[in-house]
Design an enzyme around this catalytic site. Structure first.
Site, PDB file in Angstrom:
ATOM      1  N   SER A 211      35.284  50.794  37.527  1.00 24.65           N
ATOM      2  CA  SER A 211      36.180  49.664  37.778  1.00 24.65           C
ATOM      3  C   SER A 211      36.633  49.045  36.446  1.00 24.65           C
ATOM      4  CB  SER A 211      35.463  48.661  38.687  1.00 24.65           C
ATOM      5  OG  SER A 211      36.363  47.727  39.205  1.00 24.65           O
ATOM      6  N   ASP A 361      40.158  53.056  48.477  1.00 26.74           N
ATOM      7  CA  ASP A 361      39.799  51.935  47.601  1.00 26.74           C
ATOM      8  C   ASP A 361      40.725  50.756  47.880  1.00 26.74           C
ATOM      9  OD1 ASP A 361      39.481  50.183  45.311  1.00 26.74           O
ATOM     10  OD2 ASP A 361      38.572  51.851  44.236  1.00 26.74           O
ATOM     11  N   HIS A 393      35.600  50.387  47.511  1.00 21.94           N
ATOM     12  CA  HIS A 393      35.459  50.261  46.058  1.00 21.94           C
ATOM     13  C   HIS A 393      33.996  50.102  45.633  1.00 21.94           C
ATOM     14  CE1 HIS A 393      36.836  49.494  42.000  1.00 21.94           C
ATOM     15  NE2 HIS A 393      36.094  48.400  41.941  1.00 21.94           N
TER      16      HIS A 393
END
Ligand SMILES: *[C@@H]1O[C@H](CO)[C@@H](O)[C@H](O)[C@H]1NC(C)=O
Ligand SMILES: *[C@@H]1O[C@H](CO)[C@@H](O)[C@H](O)[C@H]1NC(C)=O
Ligand SMILES: *[C@@H]1O[C@H](CO)[C@@H](O)[C@H](O)[C@H]1NC(C)=O
Ligand SMILES: *[C@@H]1O[C@H](CO)[C@@H](O)[C@H](O)[C@H]1NC(C)=O
Ligand SMILES: *[C@@H]1O[C@H](CO)[C@@H](O)[C@H](O)[C@H]1NC(C)=O
Length: 473
Positions: A211, A361, A393
């Site tokens: 991320s 996601d 996610h």
């Protein structure tokens, strides 16, 4: 050895229980109530570079210290740890200094290390991982607290593991080149740090992050060939990559994740990032409400922003006068386009890369990451791209761990495939057996519990309830 593993497993388990309680009770402001006994970065002279540091080479060590680290600031981690202040480079090419934290396991492999880029996703220096990791730190950033448990896996595997404050001295979240150079200069500083007793001046390195941590990883991978070609980097691993910041920010506007837009806007407009270009425009277009909300991101961390500003629309005229045309303002647009991975052919990774992403996601668009992979492959990179078809996610960070560990080992062994390969995985829960016997069972349990979050990543409140059930079961 066995005794060490046993007590270390207990520490991790205690930390995990405390983390779960902290997550469950996380409400805006809730993380700030723990006592603080060390100075915050803005008041700690260690973070101030000595006079004349600008003339030092990128990666030069400016200060060093031994530190005690802890989970959540108070559960002491018995590992040996150091911090280095090192010279790195701002977007405009001038010298800046930032800190990296080095964790050394009991029986380290001395010919290599892992560079772990935690997703601190914040534009306030109190959220710096170098602060958050220390015994006595007020816990402000819950993401890097959670990822600190993942970091333990690399220590269990015998790797020296380093975690840089890659956003630099002003916490310039979102500025890709700054983060990439921050990672590469941390690698140089660690390679130069004699106390570690590394067996080579150019140790083998694998860099990884998920991320926000994949912004740092993707840009370090992209800049390695031109900025720090001497580093012996064996591989990169990046999951949930925000390859196109415009795509990510538009995608999260007016969703439960809109709070992440605030540190990105504030971070990108720091002087060490694109402040000279962006600040005059922001001053012109922000409404009073917009300015007030953005100011909170100068003192609070990502998760707190997320919980406070869920469903905020930054792309509304309520926030700034350009509304949904904000990213098309010419100067903003040119800054954003410099922050798209895979666009500039000269910035193609030369070390093998493992990229993974959940097709569903809900925070970082899959299509943007997949385009980055295609472009890197077109330009000759070696990329393994895995799509996770059944996770969101947060869960995909956990589900992918066995593949990540496999790739770390293969990269150090030099056995990753060359060229590009793509595959899809259907798992939606982490299979603990897949992690292998060399990782501690307790650690595996905790990851499994985290993976219990299921596919409902987009509902923060619901996830907190699920966690409460798991912890009190
Ligand atoms: C820091 O750690 C190193 C090696 O672990 C040790 O030699 C040194 O004495 C320590 N320094 C201080 C000030 O504790
Ligand atoms: C990035 O995303 C924006 C907005 O979603 C899109 O218009 C643009 O084409 C994308 N660029 C790249 C290189 O992916
Ligand atoms: C990037 O993601 C955004 C948001 O989902 C999307 O609108 C855009 O089309 C994507 N761009 C590319 C080139 O995939
Ligand atoms: C260049 O970067 C330095 C270091 O962050 C900063 O202090 C300075 O304001 C920047 N100058 C311009 C013109 O952007
Ligand atoms: C492409 O990347 C190289 C290396 O970072 C850089 O020198 C060059 O200015 C970049 N080109 C553009 C158009 O941004």
């Amino acid at each position: 050895m066995a005794a060490f593993l046993h007590s270390s497993a207990r520490v991790v388990m205690m930390a995990f229980m405390a983390l779960m309680l902290a997550v469950v009770s996380a409400r805006p402001g809730a993380m700030r109530t723990l006592p603080r006994s060390i100075p915050v970065p803005s008041e700690d002279p260690f973070y101030q570079p000595p006079a004349g540091f600008e003339s030092k080479a990128p990666g030069a060590i400016l200060r060093q210290r031994n530190v005690s680290t802890a989970f959540l600031g108070f559960i002491e981690d018995p590992v040996t740890a150091y911090q280095l202040l090192y010279r790195t480079t701002a977007i405009n090419g001038s010298a800046i200094a930032t800190v990296t934290t080095i964790f050394v396991p009991s029986f380290p492999k001395t010919d290599r290390f892992v560079s772990f880029h935690t997703a601190y996703d914040s534009s306030a220096t109190i959220c710096n991982p170098s602060y958050n990791y220390r015994l006595g730190a007020e816990q402000a950033d819950i993401i890097s607290s959670a990822e600190q448990l993942i970091l333990q896996m690399y220590l269990q595997l015998g790797y020296i593991t380093v975690s840089p404050d890659y956003e630099g001295p002003e916490a310039a979240f979102g500025a890709g080149h700054l983060a990439g150079m921050g990672v590469l200069d941390s690698m140089r500083a660690v390679s130069n740090f004699k106390t570690l007793g590394l067996s080579s001046v150019e140790p083998m390195i694998v860099g990884l992050g998920y991320s926000g941590g994949a912004i740092a990883t993707g840009w370090a991978a992209s800049l390695h060939p031109t900025y720090a070609p001497e580093l012996d980097i064996k591989g990169w691993i990046q999951g949930g990559t925000p390859a196109n910041l415009t795509g990510t920010l538009s995608f999260s506007d007016d969703t439960p994740f809109s709070g992440f837009m605030l540190p990105a806007i504030v971070g990108m407009s720091m002087p060490s990032a694109y402040g000279a270009k962006l600040t005059p425009i922001l001053n012109r277009i922000l409404t009073d409400k917009g300015r007030k909300i953005l100011d909170t991101a100068r003192t609070t961390c990502g998760v707190e922003e997320l919980l406070t500003y869920s469903d905020l629309s930054v792309l509304s005229t309520d926030f700034q006068t350009l509304g949904d045309r904000m990213f098309y303002e010419p100067t903003i647009r040119s800054v954003m386009s410099k922050n798209m991975l895979g666009v500039n052919k000269t910035e193609t990774p030369t070390a093998p890369v493992f990229v993974y992403h959940a097709t569903q996601d809900e925070v970082i668009p899959y299509s943007n990451a997949s385009l980055m992979v295609d472009s890197w492959c077109h330009n000759g990179a070696s990329v393994k791209f895995t799509s996770f078809a059944n996770g969101g996610h947060a869960t995909t960070e956990m589900i992918a761990l066995p593949d990540v560990i496999d790739f770390v080992k293969a990269a150090f062994a030099g056995t990753t495939a060359s060229g590009c390969t793509k595959n899809t995985e259907l798992d939606n829960l982490l299979n603990p057996l897949a992690l292998g016997v060399d990782l501690e069972p307790i650690l595996v349990n905790l990851i499994q519990v985290l993976a219990h979050l299921g596919k409902r990543d987009s509902n923060v409140e619901q996830n907190l309830e699920v966690l409460t059930d798991v912890v009190t079961e």
